[in-house]
Every structure is written in C-alpha cells, then in structure tokens.
Scaffold this active site. Sequence first.
Site, PDB file in Angstrom:
ATOM      1  N   CYS A 141      -4.767   7.694   9.624  1.00 16.84           N
ATOM      2  CA  CYS A 141      -5.082   7.152  10.941  1.00 16.84           C
ATOM      3  C   CYS A 141      -4.831   8.178  12.033  1.00 16.84           C
ATOM      4  CB  CYS A 141      -4.237   5.915  11.183  1.00 16.84           C
ATOM      5  SG  CYS A 141      -4.628   4.604  10.030  1.00 16.84           S
ATOM      6  N   VAL A 143       7.963   6.255  16.955  1.00 13.32           N
ATOM      7  CA  VAL A 143       7.650   6.920  15.684  1.00 13.32           C
ATOM      8  C   VAL A 143       6.407   7.808  15.814  1.00 13.32           C
ATOM      9  CG1 VAL A 143       7.144   6.584  13.233  1.00 13.32           C
ATOM     10  CG2 VAL A 143       8.743   5.054  14.394  1.00 13.32           C
ATOM     11  N   ARG A 159      -3.824  10.317   3.489  1.00 11.08           N
ATOM     12  CA  ARG A 159      -2.727  11.285   3.611  1.00 11.08           C
ATOM     13  C   ARG A 159      -1.955  11.450   2.295  1.00 11.08           C
ATOM     14  NH1 ARG A 159      -1.820  13.180   8.157  1.00 11.08           N
ATOM     15  NH2 ARG A 159       0.318  13.782   7.771  1.00 11.08           N
ATOM     16  N   LYS A 167       0.835  -1.219   0.000  1.00 18.64           N
ATOM     17  CA  LYS A 167       0.000   0.000   0.000  1.00 18.64           C
ATOM     18  C   LYS A 167       0.858   1.252   0.000  1.00 18.64           C
ATOM     19  CE  LYS A 167      -1.934   1.714   4.147  1.00 18.64           C
ATOM     20  NZ  LYS A 167      -1.466   3.081   4.292  1.00 18.64           N
ATOM     21  N   ASN A 168       1.906   1.237   0.821  1.00 18.44           N
ATOM     22  CA  ASN A 168       2.685   2.459   1.006  1.00 18.44           C
ATOM     23  C   ASN A 168       3.714   2.698  -0.102  1.00 18.44           C
ATOM     24  OD1 ASN A 168       1.105   2.973   3.154  1.00 18.44           O
ATOM     25  ND2 ASN A 168       2.614   2.373   4.721  1.00 18.44           N
ATOM     26  N   ASP A 174       4.313   0.034  12.285  1.00 19.11           N
ATOM     27  CA  ASP A 174       3.087  -0.651  11.835  1.00 19.11           C
ATOM     28  C   ASP A 174       3.077  -2.137  12.195  1.00 19.11           C
ATOM     29  OD1 ASP A 174       1.911   1.609  10.001  1.00 19.11           O
ATOM     30  OD2 ASP A 174       4.044   1.451   9.560  1.00 19.11           O
TER      31      ASP A 174
END
Length: 448
Positions: free
Chosen positions: A127, A344, A103, A28-29, A322
């Site tokens: 999120c 983080v 985002r 996804k990222n 994550d």
Amino acid sequence: MTLLSPQDMLVVHGGNPLHGEVRVRGAKNLVSKAMVAALLGDGPSRLHNVPRIRDVEVVRGLLELHGVRVRDADGAGDALVLDPANVEQAAVDEINVHAGSSRIPILFCGPLLHRLGQAIIPDLGGCHIGPRPIDFHLQALREFGAVVDKTDAGLQLTAPSGLRGCKLDLPYPSVGATEQVLLTAVMAQGVTELRNAAVEPEIIDLICVLQKMGAIITVHTDRVIEIEGVPRLGGFVHRPIPDRIEAASWAAAALATGGDVTVRGARQVDMMTFLNGFRSVGGAYAVDDAPDPEGGIRFWHPGGELRATAIETAVHPGFMTDWQQPLVVALTQARGLSIVHETVYEQRLGYTTALNQMGATIQVYRDCLGGTPCRFGRRNFTHSAVIAGPAKLNGADLTIPDLRAGFSHLIAALAAEGISRVYGVNLINRGYEDFEAKLAALGAHVDA
Ligand code: EPU
C-alpha cells in the site's frame, strides 16, 4: 482461481445498517509469512484456515517459481501443503512478474540464502501509505553476512561465507524487519540477539511456526528476542491466528452503519486495544469464547449518539495503524471532536479527502496531536486529524487508494445516504476474503 472482479467497480446503495454474520480466517499478515517459513523446512508443511486473498496467491506464485510444490490439502481450499523438497533458483524475468504486487517477497531473503546461497527479490509493492523503506531489512541482512546488490532487476543477495548470528538493535520496532531477522537467524550459525523487536501477535504466531519447525527462540521482556541458530528445520502443521484487522473492519462497518455484525473467528485477546476504542466511541460488543468455528465477537450500535474519542496508533500492544481508517469512518458519526494521531506510517490519512467530499469534516495536521510526540512531528507529514461530528455522509464517486483505506471508502459508502460508485475494488481482494459475498450476506445493497 482469479480473485479479480471484471468490473473493478461497485455501486453501493448506502444508508442501510449491516446485519448478520461473517467469518474471518487466518490473518493475512501471518499466513503469508508462514508460507515463506515453509521454505526453510526439509519436509512439507501444512497451513490451515488459509484465506483466499491475493497476497496469498502472490506468495504462492513466488514459492512455486522457486520449486516449492504448493497444493490445496483437502480440495476445499482451507489448507495448503507446501513442499520445499526441490527448492531451486527462479529465473529473474519470472520473479519480476511479481514486481510491485506485494511486500512479502523481501522476506524471501534469509530463507533463500540458507537454501540456495543466493536470492533475487523483485521490486516490492504494497500500500502507498508512506515511503516504506527497507533499510532495516538490508542492514540486518548485512550484519548476518549477506552481500546485497541493488540492480535494475531488483535486489540480488549472496552469502559467500554463510550467515552468522549477530546483535541487532532496530531503530523502530518494525514488523517486517523483525520477521526478516527471525527467518534469517533461525538457521544462522550461533546466537542472534534482536533488540527493539516488534511483538505483534502475528510475530508471536510466526515464532510459534518456527518453533514447531525446530527453532530455538526466546522472547524476553522489553522487546528483546534471542534466537539460537540450528542446522536444520523440519516442516510444520499450523492453524494461524485469526485476522484481527479484518475483524475490526467489520466491527467498524457495523458501528458506522448503525448495524449489528457477528464476526466469527475473531478473538478478544488479539483485539483488546481495539475493543477499548470501540467501547469509548459508544459501540457495544459481546465476546463468545467458544472455539472456532462457533466463537467470535458480536459488534453493534446500541442506539443513541456515538461519542468523540482520541486514538493514537502505535506498535503492539497499542492501537494498530490498520484499525485506524475503518474506525475513523465511525468517528464521523460521533458527537464532538475526535483526534487521531498516526504514529506508524507518515501518510495514512490521505483517504480523509474522500470522506470530506462525502460530507465529513476532517482536518489534517502536521503536528503530533496525541499524547506522545512521534518521529513524524515537524517533518511535514500530515499525520494527525481532527474529526468533527456527527456529519451526514452522502454518496459519491470514490477511487480506492490502498487496501485499508479502500475498505474504509466502502464503509463510508455503506453509511452514506444515496448511491456511491467505488472504483478499484479489486485492491480489497488483497486482504479481504470474499468481501462482496460477505457484504451481500450482511444485507448491503451492492451491485457490480
Ligand atoms: N520502516 C523503516 N525501515 C524499514 C522497515 C520499516 O523505516 O526497513 C518503517 C516504515 O516505513 C513504517 C514503520 O517502520 O513507518 C513500520 O513498518 P513495519 O515494517 O512495521 O511494517 P510492515 O512490516 O511493512 C506490516 C503489515 C502492515 C502493518 C504494519 C504495522 C504485512 C505484510 N504488513 O507492514 O499491514 O500496517 O506491519 O503493523 O505484514 C496491511 O495489512 O494493510 C498492512 C499495511
């Protein structure tokens, strides 16, 4: 295509180990960022192994509003072709339909400034795991020569004298800010030097995408990236790195439920730090190096008791933030006291309240409980946790707060004795493709 389940609630009958195989696709990222990069090309790009998740839909919608033609390349939903031949300014009210949904829109700044000389960016979503400011992004864009106006309708940017390369030093190696700089510097005039850059595998993969388009980017040691601007970029053909966050989520689900799950598509090289953590807790894994689609990693609970461990999240090559939430569910089953230090995000332990309601014993602290004091110490953020285990988890009514915490709620419900009602499951579709079908394939007892 809709990725929303009409119920937005799942009834989970817990207490059954997950067994079987799932597949992860492009990260996804990375996928969402590569789609934005396509805006910079003067020809079409093709992206393979694209997961059907909501973040991809949001970026696709925003690209289409800006005149990019996006189509499924093969009708099977595996590859997307993105053609930016007719990029145009989108209407503000149309752009704002996407306000609050993701985002990624902040990364449209550089590419739109290069293509159109202006950019309008809706309010961001994502999120709720901390304030998530965009000050590094805006500071960097200003250094390139952009003029940024914050308006009621979102951000409006122009570049009256064009964008010029510059020297930048990030206060923290932010993933998004590094991507912002890359996507802007590749076509800015002259050389950009970025210090304290993030070097996550998804960023290196984005650099590969940009290099295929014609960019000149050098990754030096010590987090320094140098980008030599070029006047034009072409399209790309790319197969993204696999989703290492989803892979770790299924691994944690296997461990927490006492199961055995093979994650096809997962790669060892992207998950080395996770694999160390997984093994320290007592999980077992076996890597199959065959190329995708055969290869992957099998994760299982080898029997006996899990062991408490200490985890400190960090930027790459550290333990990803994550990965923290899914693994903590497994840590509730480990004997002894486990320690988590989240360095983080300031507020990524909120989900532990729900785990405690289910029977876990997790205490959160403002202090830095890890080996490295972090920037959140003494700033009133509860960013450390002590988990006492093993704890018997019982089913409960849960409401999903954000994507990764949501998946952790789901894992906890699967590991718990009895029935849980998990509300807000549509949030999980933002980043986990077909998760309900995958749960069913793993033998989970879940009803909509
Ligand atoms: N930060 C600032 N100012 C900025 C930018 C970031 O203070 O201008 C701070 C953030 O508040 C945070 C830290 O820097 O405390 C790190 O944020 P970063 O910019 O690295 O995160 P991001 O780019 O917003 C991406 C992923 C996240 C992942 C982080 C860290 C995407 C779309 N999101 O976020 O993924 O946790 O990097 O690896 O790529 C997720 O997939 O669920 C997710 C949240």
